[in-house]
Scaffold this motif. Structure first.
Motif, PDB file in Angstrom:
ATOM      1  N   ASP A 186      -2.129   5.656 -15.707  1.00 58.84           N
ATOM      2  CA  ASP A 186      -1.687   4.955 -14.511  1.00 58.84           C
ATOM      3  C   ASP A 186      -1.391   3.478 -14.733  1.00 58.84           C
ATOM      4  N   LYS A 187      -0.447   3.032 -13.972  1.00 60.90           N
ATOM      5  CA  LYS A 187      -0.197   1.604 -13.787  1.00 60.90           C
ATOM      6  C   LYS A 187      -0.356   1.363 -12.299  1.00 60.90           C
ATOM      7  N   ARG A 188      -1.124   0.397 -11.941  1.00 59.28           N
ATOM      8  CA  ARG A 188      -1.361   0.116 -10.529  1.00 59.28           C
ATOM      9  C   ARG A 188      -0.296  -0.834 -10.004  1.00 59.28           C
ATOM     10  N   ILE A 189       0.127  -0.580  -8.767  1.00 59.43           N
ATOM     11  CA  ILE A 189       1.095  -1.450  -8.111  1.00 59.43           C
ATOM     12  C   ILE A 189       0.613  -1.738  -6.698  1.00 59.43           C
ATOM     13  N   THR A 190       1.172  -2.762  -6.121  1.00 56.80           N
ATOM     14  CA  THR A 190       0.915  -3.084  -4.724  1.00 56.80           C
ATOM     15  C   THR A 190       2.260  -3.110  -4.017  1.00 56.80           C
ATOM     16  N   ILE A 191       2.347  -2.427  -2.886  1.00 56.43           N
ATOM     17  CA  ILE A 191       3.585  -2.440  -2.105  1.00 56.43           C
ATOM     18  C   ILE A 191       3.251  -2.722  -0.650  1.00 56.43           C
ATOM     19  N   ARG A 192       4.225  -3.215   0.045  1.00 54.17           N
ATOM     20  CA  ARG A 192       4.088  -3.390   1.492  1.00 54.17           C
ATOM     21  C   ARG A 192       4.813  -2.226   2.152  1.00 54.17           C
ATOM     22  N   GLN A 194      -2.921   8.273  -1.325  1.00 52.34           N
ATOM     23  CA  GLN A 194      -2.375   7.652  -2.530  1.00 52.34           C
ATOM     24  C   GLN A 194      -1.943   8.726  -3.533  1.00 52.34           C
ATOM     25  N   THR A 231       1.869   9.356  -4.868  1.00 58.61           N
ATOM     26  CA  THR A 231       2.143   9.457  -6.302  1.00 58.61           C
ATOM     27  C   THR A 231       2.864  10.759  -6.611  1.00 58.61           C
TER      28      THR A 231
END
Length: 101
Positions: free
Chosen positions: A54-60, A81, A85
């Motif tokens: 995994d690579k973690r991201i933040t989105i609005r 989540q 994904t």
């Protein structure tokens, strides 16, 4: 996917299934040297998987959209989540096509 709990205590097995259940430990027993090799292989596979995982991201995201996503995820018995994904993965691998206007 369903959120129903399975009552494993009351599952009725046929004769073949019961034999498998009773003898499961014997079915997978390996000689000590083979077991050691298998464990080493699985440890290496787990390390490799973690490296590429995994690579973690933040989105609005709009509140209304998130509420709908959470609702659908719950219907499928998944954390939202994981559901997101899964959707993204299906889109990127061509297993899910988006409608175009």
């Amino acid at each position: 996917m369903s959120n129903k709990k399975v009552d494993y205590e009351n599952i009725k097995l046929d004769e073949y299934e019961q034999d498998l259940e009773d003898n499961f430990e014997k079915l997978i027993e390996l000689p000590p040297e083979e077991e050691k090799k298998r464990i080493e292989m699985l440890v290496e596979a787990a390390k490799e998987h973690r490296k590429n995982k995994d690579k973690r991201i933040t989105i609005r995201i709009y509140s209304e959209d998130l509420a709908k996503i959470k609702e659908r995820a719950k219907e499928d018995g998944l954390p939202y989540q994981t559901y997101l994904t899964s959707l993204l993965h299906k889109i990127m691998t061509g297993k899910l096509q988006l409608k175009t206007a």
